[in-house]
Design a protein around this motif. Structure first.
Motif, mmCIF file in Angstrom:
data_model
loop_
_atom_site.group_PDB
_atom_site.id
_atom_site.type_symbol
_atom_site.label_atom_id
_atom_site.label_comp_id
_atom_site.label_asym_id
_atom_site.label_seq_id
_atom_site.Cartn_x
_atom_site.Cartn_y
_atom_site.Cartn_z
ATOM 1 N N ALA A 150 0.833 -1.211 0.000
ATOM 2 C CA ALA A 150 0.000 0.000 0.000
ATOM 3 C C ALA A 150 0.863 1.256 0.000
ATOM 4 O O ALA A 150 0.561 2.228 -0.704
ATOM 5 N N GLU A 151 1.950 1.248 0.752
ATOM 6 C CA GLU A 151 2.836 2.413 0.807
ATOM 7 C C GLU A 151 3.495 2.667 -0.551
ATOM 8 O O GLU A 151 3.577 3.817 -1.010
ATOM 9 N N VAL A 152 3.964 1.626 -1.196
ATOM 10 C CA VAL A 152 4.565 1.778 -2.529
ATOM 11 C C VAL A 152 3.520 2.329 -3.503
ATOM 12 O O VAL A 152 3.798 3.243 -4.278
ATOM 13 N N ARG B 66 2.826 6.071 -2.916
ATOM 14 C CA ARG B 66 3.908 6.924 -3.430
ATOM 15 C C ARG B 66 3.889 7.010 -4.947
ATOM 16 O O ARG B 66 4.125 8.072 -5.520
ATOM 17 N N LEU B 67 3.640 5.905 -5.618
ATOM 18 C CA LEU B 67 3.547 5.929 -7.076
ATOM 19 C C LEU B 67 2.384 6.803 -7.536
ATOM 20 O O LEU B 67 2.508 7.587 -8.479
ATOM 21 N N LEU B 68 1.244 6.680 -6.859
ATOM 22 C CA LEU B 68 0.092 7.502 -7.201
ATOM 23 C C LEU B 68 0.379 8.988 -6.975
ATOM 24 O O LEU B 68 -0.016 9.830 -7.780
ATOM 25 N N GLU B 69 1.076 9.308 -5.890
ATOM 26 C CA GLU B 69 1.448 10.697 -5.614
ATOM 27 C C GLU B 69 2.319 11.278 -6.722
ATOM 28 O O GLU B 69 2.274 12.479 -7.000
ATOM 29 N N LEU B 70 3.121 10.431 -7.357
ATOM 30 C CA LEU B 70 3.997 10.865 -8.444
ATOM 31 C C LEU B 70 3.273 10.921 -9.790
ATOM 32 O O LEU B 70 3.875 11.249 -10.808
ATOM 33 N N GLY B 71 1.997 10.581 -9.789
ATOM 34 C CA GLY B 71 1.204 10.657 -11.004
ATOM 35 C C GLY B 71 1.184 9.400 -11.849
ATOM 36 O O GLY B 71 0.713 9.422 -12.984
ATOM 37 N N ALA B 72 1.687 8.313 -11.309
ATOM 38 C CA ALA B 72 1.711 7.047 -12.052
ATOM 39 C C ALA B 72 0.366 6.340 -11.946
ATOM 40 O O ALA B 72 -0.407 6.567 -11.015
ATOM 41 N N SER B 73 0.103 5.486 -12.900
ATOM 42 C CA SER B 73 -1.019 4.551 -12.819
ATOM 43 C C SER B 73 -0.476 3.272 -12.197
ATOM 44 O O SER B 73 0.662 2.897 -12.466
ATOM 45 N N VAL B 74 -1.296 2.612 -11.388
ATOM 46 C CA VAL B 74 -0.834 1.416 -10.681
ATOM 47 C C VAL B 74 -1.811 0.266 -10.921
ATOM 48 O O VAL B 74 -3.012 0.423 -10.723
ATOM 49 N N VAL B 75 -1.261 -0.868 -11.325
ATOM 50 C CA VAL B 75 -2.054 -2.076 -11.570
ATOM 51 C C VAL B 75 -1.549 -3.175 -10.649
ATOM 52 O O VAL B 75 -0.338 -3.407 -10.556
ATOM 53 N N LEU B 76 -2.463 -3.844 -9.966
ATOM 54 C CA LEU B 76 -2.127 -4.936 -9.049
ATOM 55 C C LEU B 76 -2.909 -6.183 -9.414
ATOM 56 O O LEU B 76 -3.935 -6.103 -10.086
ATOM 57 N N PRO B 77 -2.452 -7.342 -8.938
ATOM 58 C CA PRO B 77 -3.205 -8.581 -9.169
ATOM 59 C C PRO B 77 -4.575 -8.516 -8.492
ATOM 60 O O PRO B 77 -4.731 -7.902 -7.427
ATOM 61 N N ASN B 78 -5.548 -9.162 -9.101
ATOM 62 C CA ASN B 78 -6.915 -9.176 -8.566
ATOM 63 C C ASN B 78 -6.981 -9.590 -7.102
ATOM 64 O O ASN B 78 -7.781 -9.062 -6.345
ATOM 65 N N ARG C 168 -7.869 -6.401 -0.118
ATOM 66 C CA ARG C 168 -7.018 -5.927 0.987
ATOM 67 C C ARG C 168 -6.547 -4.482 0.818
ATOM 68 O O ARG C 168 -6.025 -3.899 1.757
ATOM 69 N N LEU C 169 -6.695 -3.927 -0.372
ATOM 70 C CA LEU C 169 -6.247 -2.558 -0.615
ATOM 71 C C LEU C 169 -7.430 -1.698 -1.004
ATOM 72 O O LEU C 169 -8.162 -2.008 -1.935
ATOM 73 N N ASN C 170 -7.587 -0.605 -0.281
ATOM 74 C CA ASN C 170 -8.706 0.281 -0.533
ATOM 75 C C ASN C 170 -8.170 1.678 -0.876
ATOM 76 O O ASN C 170 -8.462 2.642 -0.200
ATOM 77 N N LEU C 171 -7.350 1.743 -1.906
ATOM 78 C CA LEU C 171 -6.807 3.028 -2.341
ATOM 79 C C LEU C 171 -7.492 3.440 -3.642
ATOM 80 O O LEU C 171 -7.633 2.646 -4.562
ATOM 81 N N GLN C 172 -7.888 4.684 -3.670
ATOM 82 C CA GLN C 172 -8.518 5.198 -4.884
ATOM 83 C C GLN C 172 -7.509 5.217 -6.022
ATOM 84 O O GLN C 172 -6.330 5.450 -5.805
ATOM 85 N N TRP C 173 -7.959 4.985 -7.208
ATOM 86 C CA TRP C 173 -7.181 5.032 -8.442
ATOM 87 C C TRP C 173 -6.371 3.778 -8.726
ATOM 88 O O TRP C 173 -5.652 3.731 -9.705
ATOM 89 N N LEU C 174 -6.459 2.757 -7.895
ATOM 90 C CA LEU C 174 -5.769 1.510 -8.212
ATOM 91 C C LEU C 174 -6.584 0.728 -9.234
ATOM 92 O O LEU C 174 -7.807 0.775 -9.251
#
Length: 80
Positions: A19-21, A24-36, A41-47
């Motif tokens: 979640a921390e990684v 930080r990636l989202l703060e830098l303006g990156a798009s983030v893709v994770l396994p389903n 377990r992760l409730n971050l907007q924009w993932l």
């Protein structure tokens, strides 16, 4: 830039470090893709969540969080 983040679900059971990684990636303006399987377990907007096999084809870079086995597994899959 679009990043795939592949955590070790055994070593980071609650995905705290993952979640921390992602934050930080989202703060830098990156798009983030994770396994389903990380979606419950992760409730971050924009993932974005996807099947792990597809992540390798839709991202620009892979970030692997884990030990040697996790890194080697991801490297084999990314190489093809």
């Amino acid at each position: 830039m679009k990043f795939g983040v592949l955590p070790s679900f055994e070593k980071d059971k609650d995905l705290v470090h993952t979640a921390e990684v992602c934050r930080r990636l989202l703060e830098l303006g990156a798009s983030v893709v994770l396994p389903n399987r990380a979606s419950d377990r992760l409730n971050l907007q924009w993932l974005v969540f996807s099947e792990e096999e597809k992540i390798y084809n839709i991202v620009d870079m892979i970030v692997v969080l884990g030990g040697d086995g996790t890194i080697l597994h991801a490297a084999k899959r990314a190489a093809s």
